[in-house]
Scaffold this active site. Structure first.
Site, PDB file in Angstrom:
ATOM      1  N   GLY A 630       8.462   0.539  -7.374  1.00 44.15           N
ATOM      2  CA  GLY A 630       8.619   0.697  -5.942  1.00 44.15           C
ATOM      3  C   GLY A 630       7.360   0.276  -5.199  1.00 44.15           C
ATOM      4  N   CYS A 631       7.517   0.037  -3.896  1.00 46.96           N
ATOM      5  CA  CYS A 631       6.388  -0.446  -3.096  1.00 46.96           C
ATOM      6  C   CYS A 631       5.300   0.622  -2.960  1.00 46.96           C
ATOM      7  CB  CYS A 631       6.882  -0.906  -1.729  1.00 46.96           C
ATOM      8  SG  CYS A 631       7.906   0.289  -0.854  1.00 46.96           S
ATOM      9  N   TYR A 632       5.694   1.825  -2.544  1.00 43.88           N
ATOM     10  CA  TYR A 632       4.725   2.913  -2.452  1.00 43.88           C
ATOM     11  C   TYR A 632       4.102   3.193  -3.828  1.00 43.88           C
ATOM     12  CZ  TYR A 632       5.962   4.612   2.288  1.00 43.88           C
ATOM     13  OH  TYR A 632       6.144   4.769   3.637  1.00 43.88           O
ATOM     14  N   ALA A 635       1.361   0.634  -4.802  1.00 43.19           N
ATOM     15  CA  ALA A 635       0.101   0.834  -4.078  1.00 43.19           C
ATOM     16  C   ALA A 635      -0.626   2.074  -4.565  1.00 43.19           C
ATOM     17  CB  ALA A 635       0.375   0.929  -2.578  1.00 43.19           C
TER      18      ALA A 635
END
Length: 813
Positions: A630-632, A635
């Site tokens: 996932g994007c979160y 990061a």
């Protein structure tokens, strides 16, 4: 860059038991039998060394190292962290050398210990240009620490029967580097090697600190790496060894330890690589500047403590060997061979069995295109010529000195560059056989020979065996084993085909752009229920029309074998039937890989988690089922990972995403009327990314997501409780070193990254490092484009790896 020989690399585990017997063989200094005891100890140690390398290697290097004065054997720089964490290994390795009659000159630092002492005293370390500002209090503390660490190492060696002489002053003389800026920091202007010579002549191992003094007697602090370099300039040793906890310099693209660096041939190209930056770049420049002032026989080794013997006494070595190197002479006409008197090289050719003499061989070469590569030693060379559209290495001749290994590496690199596709063979008794296996991409075992090749495949080799009869090969020889082929060779075949399921969303649109710009991917199917029948206008390579593929359709397509990789870019909980269809086809021989962008398989251990910067890339290269993070989650993991071993509490992750992260289905989270002058928190407990991050890091975290009024990009602030104190500079260096080889990760330092700067970019930015010592916690800021590195770009990295391409192929700079 080429790694060490496979067969010898596997023997590394034998080093540990080798070290244990050394303490039992003590040298009794005041015994009348001291010479007998020393000779017995040396004999024992030599026998143990024979387990690391061949008898030839051990005797060859022992002879080489004892051919110079004792102080010219080696300078070994030991970092403070090695003394703190690996004192026993270090002492055993040095004792080994001492009992062989070798006297390396040891220079050590104490940087980590000094940092810890300053933090305990509530003093914030200050650095300018990477140099520690040393005031009077810091200097006094450093002096005592250097004495303590020096004594600690000396006592540890004495317990192993090594006579040591600590030299804490009287060797390095310095001037102030810049008193107004750095205070008590010195620049070495003179090295007095007399105390070192006197210690070695008396049978003592010299152990130096990097403290220097002015002519007036004022102590000055000097970086230990710089002190070791200045000492080497004076002593001109055969070896300069930097003990490194990583075990060498890490190649930025394949994550392996770089085996050798030939500065003459490779320095400029190496320094132009995108991953050579920060500390790696500075280290390479310092080493080149150092070797430029020393004899050609001096080399630098960056190795782990445990690999000291292997580096010094085997051809394969360990870690990273850096040499000044020399250029290879290339000759392409027989007249030059005669004029430069190179015929003697041909006398060692295996082709003489066919041609009878070097002169007859030369006559043959007149009739064909060839190149003769000659190493700087003059005793190593290779003749490459074309026969029936295949390039053949007629011989690789190596002399008996260790420097011809360098020649052979240089020659082989040039052959690969000039010819690309070639083969050679070797007798199974050839001592260079392990080296050949390491260099080759494939091989065939024959009765008494092995055929090797690069840039070819087994079918080409087998179909051309008739043309190889003149090389003594047997057409009926069985195919023994074949190594994997390079991605460059693979890319010359047809483009790989991709099917995209779920193309309507923002991520699907970004994936189509990336595939359109990829030199070796073709989009064969694009599926969207809402857009079925419409042409895909944004795809320029060919005419593609939206379809509405069902799982049954996928099963039929899979059975044709026309798709190499499926990408499922569907909402959570929707991918399952499509994946099941592809899995069912796999039972009948279907070989497609899948990259799934939903959360459905991120917790499935049968799938490989596709975050290349933190995942073993070898796993991704062989994976057929990859779960895109996932994007979160991407990061947060990149932000926390370098500090994972120091986490002492629950990390808090505060994330804010642009509204594209809410998808295209209308909701308050992508309603600009609701978002104007607003920020919406959501899923404040139990967010699926919280579980994903915690699972992958192996540590629980707390995650609170929010959505804001900008379209794309995530701004994230992470607070991590730590068990260890760090300065902002140390944090920045830790992150720079961790991600130095990852092209898509940028460490900005103390400056926080901005979400507006990451939009439409393919990487991640980290910065804003701030440390609070009461309690110990660090703040880190991370930005990422949620549609690119948070989804589509990362997906393309995984597609590339699974299909055998370079990880970054098709990703714009």
């Amino acid at each position: 860059m080429y790694s060490g020989w496979t067969k010898l690399a596997r023997s590394r585990s034998r080093l540990t038991p080798l070290l244990a017997p050394v303490p039992r063989a003590r040298v009794i200094c005041h015994s009348r039998n001291v010479n007998t005891d020393a000779q017995s100890t040396r004999k024992t140690v030599v026998q143990l060394l024979n387990n690391i390398g061949s008898r030839r290697e051990v005797q060859q290097y022992l002879s080489h190292f004892t051919s110079v004065s004792s102080q010219q054997f080696a300078v070994i720089k030991v970092g403070g962290a090695i003394i703190s964490n690996e004192l026993e290994k270090l002492s055993s390795g040095l004792a080994f050398l001492y009992h062989l009659g070798l006297f390396p000159v040891i220079v050590h630092g104490a940087g980590p210990q000094l940092n810890a002492q300053l933090q305990q005293a509530g003093i914030t370390a200050e650095f300018h240009d990477g140099i520690r500002v040393t005031d009077g209090g810091t200097l006094s503390l450093a002096r005592q620490l250097f004495l303590n660490e020096n004594l600690k190492l000396a006592e540890s060696l004495e317990r192993l029967g090594v006579r040591t002489r600590p030299l804490t002053s009287g060797v390095f003389y310095a001037e102030y580097l810049d008193k107004s800026k750095y205070k008590y920091v010195g620049k070495v202007v003179k090295v007095d090697n007399r105390p070192i010579s006197q210690a070695i002549d008396a049978g003592y191992l010299p152990i130096l600190t990097s403290m220097a003094e002015t002519q007036e007697g004022q102590l000055l602090n000097v970086n230990a790496d710089i002190a070791a370099g200045e000492l080497a300039r004076t002593l001109k040793p055969l070896k300069i060894v930097y003990l490194n906890e990583k075990g060498g310099l890490v190649h930025g693209e394949n994550k392996s330890i770089i085996s050798t660096i030939d500065l003459e041939e490779e320095y400029d190209d190496l320094m132009s690589q995108w991953w050579v930056r920060h500390g790696t770049r500075l280290k390479l420049k310092e080493i080149k500047d150092l070797l430029d002032t020393l004899p050609d026989t001096t080399s630098v080794a960056i190795i782990s403590t445990a690999d000291l013997q292997k580096e010094l006494f085997t051809d394969s070595g360990a870690g990273t060997l850096i040499r000044q190197g020399s250029r290879v002479t290339v000759v392409s006409d027989t007249a030059t061979i005669k004029s430069q008197k190179l015929e003697q090289l041909l006398e060692g050719s295996s082709m003489l069995d066919k041609f009878g003499s070097a002169s007859q061989y030369l006559e043959y070469l007149k009739e064909t295109a060839f190149k003769l590569y000659v190493g700087s030693s003059g005793s190593t060379g290779a003749v490459i010529h074309s026969q029936n559209d295949l390039a053949c290495i007629d011989f690789l001749s190596s002399g008996k000195t260790p420097w011809t290994v360098n020649d052979m590496e240089n020659i082989f690199k040039l052959v690969r560059k000039d010819w690309g596709r070639f083969f050679w063979y070797s007798d199974i008794e050839d001592p260079n056989l392990p080296w050949f296996f390491e260099k080759a991409e494939g091989s065939i075992r024959l009765d008494s020979r092995v055929l090797f090749w690069c840039g070819l495949n087994s079918k080409e080799i087998l179909s051309n065996l008739d043309n190889l009869q003149s090389y003594g090969l047997n057409k009926n020889s069985p195919l023994r084993s074949e190594r994997c082929y390079s991605t460059v060779a693979g890319s010359a075949n047809r483009p790989k085909t991709v099917g995209l399921i779920g193309a309507r969303g923002y991520t699907g649109a970004e994936l189509i752009k990336l595939i359109d710009g990829h030199p070796h991917l073709d989009l064969a199917y694009v599926s969207s229920r809402e857009l079925v029948g419409k042409p895909l206008a944004s795809y320029r390579k060919s005419l593609v029309t939206y379809s509405n593929l069902s799982p049954k359709d996928l099963l039929q397509i899979e059975r044709t074998g026309s798709i190499d990789c499926w990408i499922t870019a569907l909402p959570n909980g929707v991918s399952g039937p499509f994946v099941n269809a592809i899995d069912e086809a796999a039972l009948d021989g279907g070989k497609s890989s899948i990259v799934d962008l939903s959360a459905d398989y991120r917790f499935d251990d049968n799938w490989v988690y596709g975050l290349p910067e933190l995942q073993n890339r070898v796993q991704l290269k062989s994976a057929r089922r990859i779960a895109n993070p996932g994007c979160y989650a991407t990061a947060a993991q990149v932000g926390i990972f370098p500090l994972r071993d120091y986490i002492s509490g629950l990390p808090m992750v505060f994330g804010v995403s642009g509204y594209s992260g809410a998808g295209t289905k209308p909701s308050p989270k992508n309603d600009l009327g609701v978002l104007e002058n607003n920020m919406i928190p959501y899923s404040l407990t139990g967010h699926i990314h919280e579980r994903e991050i915690s699972k992958r890091l192996g540590a629980s975290i707390s995650f609170t997501p929010h959505v804001a009024s900008w379209f794309r990009g995530i701004q994230m602030t992470i607070c991590i409780p730590l068990s260890k104190t760090f300065s902002s500079k140390e944090l920045c260096e830790l992150y720079q070193e961790t991600y130095a080889s990852d092209r898509l990760i940028t460490v900005k330092g103390n400056e926080p990254p901005m979400v507006k700067d990451i939009a439409n970019r393919h990487g991640i930015e980290l910065g804003g490092f701030a440390f609070n010592s009461n309690p110990n916690r660090v703040i880190i800021c991370v930005t990422i484009d949620n549609l690119l590195k948070g989804a589509a770009t990362q997906c393309l990295q995984n597609v590339n790896l699974s299909l055998g391409y370079d990880e970054y192929l098709g990703i714009p700079e």
